[in-house]
Structures are given as structure tokens and as C-alpha cells.
Design an enzyme around this catalytic site. Structure first.
Site, short mmCIF file in Angstrom:
data_model
loop_
_atom_site.label_atom_id
_atom_site.label_comp_id
_atom_site.label_asym_id
_atom_site.label_seq_id
_atom_site.Cartn_x
_atom_site.Cartn_y
_atom_site.Cartn_z
N HIS A 281 1.05 5.31 1.31
CA HIS A 281 0.44 6.18 2.33
C HIS A 281 1.10 7.56 2.25
CE1 HIS A 281 -1.62 7.18 6.05
NE2 HIS A 281 -0.47 7.66 6.52
N ASP B 75 -1.53 0.88 8.57
CA ASP B 75 -0.33 1.60 8.14
C ASP B 75 0.89 1.26 9.00
OD1 ASP B 75 -1.90 2.92 6.22
OD2 ASP B 75 -2.40 4.52 7.61
N SER C 176 5.10 7.02 1.73
CA SER C 176 5.73 5.74 2.08
C SER C 176 4.99 4.60 1.40
CB SER C 176 5.70 5.50 3.59
OG SER C 176 6.22 6.59 4.32
N ASN D 86 0.86 -1.18 0.00
CA ASN D 86 0.00 0.00 0.00
C ASN D 86 0.89 1.24 0.00
OD1 ASN D 86 -2.40 1.49 0.07
ND2 ASN D 86 -2.39 1.61 2.30
#
Length: 303
Positions: free
Chosen positions: A94, A130, A121, A92
Site C-alpha cells: 500500500h 489496509d 507499507s 499486499n
């Protein structure tokens, strides 16, 4: 998503996109993907439990033959079941310099804190929001007079550069010599009184002291072989032959060490079993370690 897609079209890209999926049938990314000839899947989550929706998404992803998931603007929390299925294979991006500012409103929080930099990130997805391993970051300078919108715009530009690069590096890990060596090194040196010493120019690990014996070597396509491998001790030629015959995708007879009954555990292959690597390192270490050390490990294993 578009940045990942167009980067995948470059000649040296190690990945290809096999599916673009969304819980929003009107998502703009679906239109882009369809125009570029990428298969799509859309399923609204309305009226479904989180688990039901995730199972349907998972089925579509697996049917497409995907090996990794790259989340790109997917704004739903995934079920524990979905995260567990793709553990270590789901990324993912972020918009903050993690571990700072998990969750939402990251740009405003950076501005309110008076930070010198915002940023972005890419991280592995875990059950905690996260919180997975950070694979790459880019800092974005905060300019006097920045607003949430102006900072978000520049961070988005950074995201478009960072995500394709990190994804390319990540999917290449199973074939990257330096990454594979580091995985073996950490595991070997975690064994009692193990130390690293080169052998014929290659990394090797042995038990400590002047009388220490080698229990493992790292082979980087030595003697013209195609494999990057862990070289470990077997009980002899019969076991070595049986391993190679039973699973030639995982084991081979190394050109130099095979004559002494050592086996090559192939590392540069899809789905390398690191539990299997741990097993062969520990077994090979036990074969040469003094009893005072193996006895301590036996006691530890009982607990």
C-alpha cells in the site's frame, strides 16, 4: 509484480512465483510473466459475482501449488470467503505509511496534510481495508514542490525494493529461529506465573518462585538434531513413543530430554500447528504448576 518476479530469480531467494493471475486479461504483468516463462491465469470479473470470481481465482491459485498470495496492483476488494481461506498467507503493498491514509489518493492526502514523509507499507490482508499487520515500511521524503505524480514515482521505486525483501522474510518465518522463539516465548509467558530462565544455555520456562519447575524448553538444533522445537512433558515413554510413531513430521524424541519422557514438537516445518503448540505448553505447564494455579485456570476454562 515484475520486481517480485526478478527478485525471485536471485540465487538466495526463498520463494518462487508459480502463477501470475489477474482479473484483467490485458494486464501488462501477464505479458511480462509469459515472456519469463511463468504460468498465467486471467479471468475478467465482468458478469460474475465477487464470490464466483474469487472462487475461480482461488481454484487456479491452488492448482498452481501456491502457498502464499502477494497482491501487486490487484485493485479489487476480495470477498470475505477468499480472505478467510488465505488468512495469514496473503500480503499486499500500500502506498502510504500505514495506518495513515488507507484507501485511495494516498500521495495527495500526504501532501495536503503537509507531511514530511510519504512512503509504502507491506501488510497482511484482513477483512478490513489496509488494516492487517504491517510487515515492513519505507519512508520517502517529501520534497518542496512535490506533486502527487512526482511523489508517486519515488514511492514506486521504494515499493520495488521493499516488497521482495518483506516477502522473502515472511515466507522464511517458519524456519527462522528468532521468530519461532518469540512465538513460543509469548505463549509460554502468557501462562499464569510463568517466567523465563535459561537452562544449559537454552531458553526455558518454569513456574514462578524458588520452587518453580520447568515446563518447557526451546531447542535450536541441539545435540546435532535438525529440528527447532518446543520440548514439553508427556505422561511417559509410552505416550512419547506413540506420538513419534503416529506423526514423525510433528514429533520426535529429543536426544537429552527424551530419556525423561519429554517430547520434541517440531516448529521448523511447513504448516506448523500453533494450536498444537499451545496445547502442549498448557498441558506441560499443568503437569508442574501448583494446584492453586491450575485451579484458577480450570475456573477460567469453564467460562
Amino acid at each position: 509484480m515484475a520486481a517480485l518476479l526478478y527478485a525471485s530469480r536471485l540465487p538466495d531467494s526463498p520463494y518462487e512465483i508459480v502463477l501470475v493471475a489477474s482479473n484483467d486479461p490485458d494486464a501488462g504483468g501477464l505479458t511480462v510473466a509469459e515472456a519469463e516463462g511463468i504460468p498465467t491465469f486471467a479471468l475478467s470479473h465482468k458478469g460474475m459475482t465477487r464470490e464466483e470470481h474469487d472462487r475461480a481465482m482461488d481454484a487456479a491459485i491452488r492448482k498452481a501449488g501456491a502457498e502464499f498470495i502477494a497482491l501487486a496492483g490487484y485493485m479489487r476488494i476480495l470477498s470475505e470467503e477468499m480472505v478467510a481461506r488465505w488468512q495469514g498467507r496473503m500480503l499486499n503493498i500500500h502506498p502510504s505509511l500505514l495506518p495513515k491514509y488507507k484507501g485511495l489518493h494516498t500521495h495527495q492526502r500526504a501532501l495536503d496534510a503537509g507531511d514530511e514523509f510519504g512512503g509504502t507499507s507491506v501488510h497482511l490482508v484482513t477483512g478490513d481495508l489496509d488494516a492487517g499487520e504491517v510487515l515492513g515500511q519505507v519512508k520517502v521524503a517529501i520534497i518542496p514542490g512535490d506533486t502527487e505524480q512526482t511523489l508517486a514515482y519515488r514511492v514506486k521505486l521504494a515499493e520495488h525494493q521493499l516488497y521482495p525483501r518483506v516477502l522473502a522474510d515472511f515466507v522464511s518465518r517458519p524456519y527462522n529461529r528468532d521468530w519461532l522463539l518469540e512465538q513460543v516465548r509469548q505463549r509460554a509467558l502468557a501462562l499464569p506465573e510463568a517466567e523465563e530462565r535459561p537452562s544449559h544455555g537454552a531458553p526455558g520456562w518454569r513456574t514462578g518462585g524458588n520452587s518453580g519447575k520447568y515446563f518447557a524448553y526451546f531447542s535450536d538444533q541441539h545435540h546435532g538434531e535438525q529440528h527447532i522445537a518446543l520440548i514439553a512433558k508427556t505422561s511417559g515413554q509410552d505416550e512419547l513413543a506413540e506420538l513419534v510413531e503416529r506423526d514423525p513430521d510433528a514429533f520426535y524424541r529429543p536426544a537429552y530430554y527424551g530419556a525423561s519422557g519429554w517430547v520434541g514438537v517440531i516448529l521448523n516445518r511447513p504448516g506448523c500447528d500453533w494450536d498444537q503448540v499451545d496445547y502442549w505448553l498448557q498441558r506441560s505447564w499443568r503437569a508442574v504448576a501448583p494446584k492453586r494455579l491450575t485451579g484458577l485456570l480450570d475456573i477460567a476454562d469453564e467460562f
